[in-house]
Design a protein around this motif. Sequence first.
Motif, PDB file in Angstrom:
ATOM      1  N   PHE A  81      37.122  34.914  49.458  1.00 54.50           N
ATOM      2  CA  PHE A  81      36.546  35.677  48.352  1.00 54.50           C
ATOM      3  C   PHE A  81      37.560  36.608  47.695  1.00 54.50           C
ATOM      4  CE2 PHE A  81      32.898  34.146  50.630  1.00 54.50           C
ATOM      5  CZ  PHE A  81      32.018  33.821  49.613  1.00 54.50           C
ATOM      6  N   LEU A  82      38.702  36.804  48.327  1.00 54.96           N
ATOM      7  CA  LEU A  82      39.729  37.623  47.693  1.00 54.96           C
ATOM      8  C   LEU A  82      40.384  36.895  46.521  1.00 54.96           C
ATOM      9  CD1 LEU A  82      41.478  39.485  50.636  1.00 54.96           C
ATOM     10  CD2 LEU A  82      39.542  40.178  49.229  1.00 54.96           C
ATOM     11  N   ALA A  83      40.099  35.606  46.374  1.00 54.70           N
ATOM     12  CA  ALA A  83      40.559  34.894  45.179  1.00 54.70           C
ATOM     13  C   ALA A  83      39.955  35.489  43.910  1.00 54.70           C
ATOM     14  CB  ALA A  83      40.195  33.411  45.282  1.00 54.70           C
ATOM     15  N   LEU A  84      38.854  36.246  44.049  1.00 57.89           N
ATOM     16  CA  LEU A  84      38.168  36.842  42.899  1.00 57.89           C
ATOM     17  C   LEU A  84      38.516  38.314  42.703  1.00 57.89           C
ATOM     18  CD1 LEU A  84      34.580  35.381  43.467  1.00 57.89           C
ATOM     19  CD2 LEU A  84      36.422  34.427  42.060  1.00 57.89           C
ATOM     20  N   GLN A 137      35.850  21.781  49.114  1.00 58.58           N
ATOM     21  CA  GLN A 137      36.914  22.773  49.110  1.00 58.58           C
ATOM     22  C   GLN A 137      36.648  23.984  48.227  1.00 58.58           C
ATOM     23  OE1 GLN A 137      39.362  22.344  51.291  1.00 58.58           O
ATOM     24  NE2 GLN A 137      38.404  20.399  51.848  1.00 58.58           N
ATOM     25  N   HIS A 138      35.488  24.040  47.573  1.00 64.04           N
ATOM     26  CA  HIS A 138      35.207  25.170  46.686  1.00 64.04           C
ATOM     27  C   HIS A 138      33.713  25.509  46.701  1.00 64.04           C
ATOM     28  CE1 HIS A 138      39.075  23.858  44.926  1.00 64.04           C
ATOM     29  NE2 HIS A 138      39.210  25.140  44.615  1.00 64.04           N
ATOM     30  N   LEU A 139      33.442  26.783  46.448  1.00 65.17           N
ATOM     31  CA  LEU A 139      32.102  27.266  46.124  1.00 65.17           C
ATOM     32  C   LEU A 139      32.161  27.822  44.706  1.00 65.17           C
ATOM     33  CD1 LEU A 139      31.537  29.172  49.477  1.00 65.17           C
ATOM     34  CD2 LEU A 139      30.291  27.115  48.791  1.00 65.17           C
ATOM     35  N   ILE A 143      26.746  34.768  48.434  1.00 66.18           N
ATOM     36  CA  ILE A 143      26.726  35.140  47.028  1.00 66.18           C
ATOM     37  C   ILE A 143      28.155  35.444  46.589  1.00 66.18           C
ATOM     38  CG2 ILE A 143      24.367  36.094  46.988  1.00 66.18           C
ATOM     39  CD1 ILE A 143      25.689  38.908  47.245  1.00 66.18           C
ATOM     40  N   ASN A 144      28.358  35.447  45.289  1.00 68.13           N
ATOM     41  CA  ASN A 144      29.567  36.065  44.755  1.00 68.13           C
ATOM     42  C   ASN A 144      29.371  37.574  44.899  1.00 68.13           C
ATOM     43  OD1 ASN A 144      31.453  37.362  43.075  1.00 68.13           O
ATOM     44  ND2 ASN A 144      31.466  35.688  41.597  1.00 68.13           N
ATOM     45  N   SER A 200      28.337  31.258  36.709  1.00 67.37           N
ATOM     46  CA  SER A 200      29.275  31.677  35.666  1.00 67.37           C
ATOM     47  C   SER A 200      30.586  30.897  35.710  1.00 67.37           C
ATOM     48  CB  SER A 200      29.569  33.173  35.784  1.00 67.37           C
ATOM     49  OG  SER A 200      28.393  33.935  35.585  1.00 67.37           O
ATOM     50  N   GLY A 201      30.721  30.024  36.712  1.00 71.28           N
ATOM     51  CA  GLY A 201      31.932  29.221  36.824  1.00 71.28           C
ATOM     52  C   GLY A 201      33.026  29.827  37.665  1.00 71.28           C
ATOM     53  N   ASN A 202      32.771  30.957  38.329  1.00 74.65           N
ATOM     54  CA  ASN A 202      33.764  31.549  39.233  1.00 74.65           C
ATOM     55  C   ASN A 202      33.850  30.715  40.510  1.00 74.65           C
ATOM     56  OD1 ASN A 202      34.352  34.081  37.711  1.00 74.65           O
ATOM     57  ND2 ASN A 202      32.167  34.438  38.078  1.00 74.65           N
ATOM     58  N   ARG A 203      35.065  30.367  40.905  1.00 74.57           N
ATOM     59  CA  ARG A 203      35.262  29.494  42.065  1.00 74.57           C
ATOM     60  C   ARG A 203      35.896  30.245  43.234  1.00 74.57           C
ATOM     61  NH1 ARG A 203      36.802  23.191  41.055  1.00 74.57           N
ATOM     62  NH2 ARG A 203      34.887  22.648  39.943  1.00 74.57           N
ATOM     63  N   ILE A 204      35.381  29.950  44.421  1.00 74.55           N
ATOM     64  CA  ILE A 204      35.900  30.501  45.667  1.00 74.55           C
ATOM     65  C   ILE A 204      36.473  29.342  46.475  1.00 74.55           C
ATOM     66  CG2 ILE A 204      35.310  31.646  47.844  1.00 74.55           C
ATOM     67  CD1 ILE A 204      33.017  32.126  44.905  1.00 74.55           C
ATOM     68  N   PRO A 205      37.771  29.333  46.749  1.00 72.69           N
ATOM     69  CA  PRO A 205      38.329  28.252  47.562  1.00 72.69           C
ATOM     70  C   PRO A 205      37.890  28.367  49.020  1.00 72.69           C
ATOM     71  CG  PRO A 205      40.010  29.899  47.090  1.00 72.69           C
ATOM     72  CD  PRO A 205      38.785  30.296  46.301  1.00 72.69           C
ATOM     73  N   VAL A 206      37.749  27.221  49.670  1.00 74.25           N
ATOM     74  CA  VAL A 206      37.454  27.164  51.097  1.00 74.25           C
ATOM     75  C   VAL A 206      38.667  26.535  51.761  1.00 74.25           C
ATOM     76  CG1 VAL A 206      35.895  26.328  52.888  1.00 74.25           C
ATOM     77  CG2 VAL A 206      34.986  26.942  50.626  1.00 74.25           C
TER      78      VAL A 206
END
Length: 259
Positions: free
Chosen positions: A44-47, A25-27, A11-12, A31-37
């Motif tokens: 998840f620290l990208a958020l 490369q992304h989840l 989850i976010n 809501s459109g929030n992206r998590i890079p892989v």
Amino acid sequence: MNIRELAAMLINPYNHQSLHPVGEQHLEDVSGNRIPVVNGIPDFLALEKIGGMNKKHQRLYDNLSPFNDIAERVVSLFVDMDKLRREWLADVEVKPGDKILETSVGSGWNIKALPRFGDYYGLDISGGMLRQAARNMTKWNRTVQLFRGNAEYLPFKDHTFDCVFHAGGLHFFDNRVRAIREMVRVARRGSRIVIIDETAPHIRKQYRRLPSVKGYLNNGANEAMRALVPLELIPGNMRELEVKLLDHGRMYQLSFRTA
């Protein structure tokens, strides 16, 4: 684990929305929030903008990460670390096929000490430690899915893991109450939670003598209180609560079972 399998358990952690893969490369949440892989590790620290004690100690562990395994090998010349870790981790329950999560996985030495037949997952706030963990898993021929994130906001669905454990550094967290409640949330009902950390006397005697570490520690009463066994932070409906002193009083182990 491929990105679709990952998305099914994640989850976010900041809004608890489910995730779906966007390419390899992304989840992304609804809501459109992206998590890079990055190299197979969701970040998840990208958020989140890390601050406070978490930021300070993230920097500490990033700085220590290139030397962590060297220090491990040096200490092993004088102490049987494999035996010591087996003592620390004796109450971490692992059965074939179980999903086991370690929060603050570091460079992976605790998972190395556990049986191979579990399915292991590790989360850490330090990118440096995670890169070292990935190298170690390849070297040790172990399979562990790693995540970069804040243990106070775990990116997993409720009741995902058969056992959750944390070994070292809980007293560094900004919000220990939230971190423990997150461990409970992601554990299945009846699962064992194990928290291991340094005792206050050990921190005073050992860490303050290390130039690379002592500058990150404070001298106030609040720090001393945070190093005590956090019994008062455990939700009241947990079962089989137990405290043990390990390694001649240098470490404590706090364990309980979820309701």
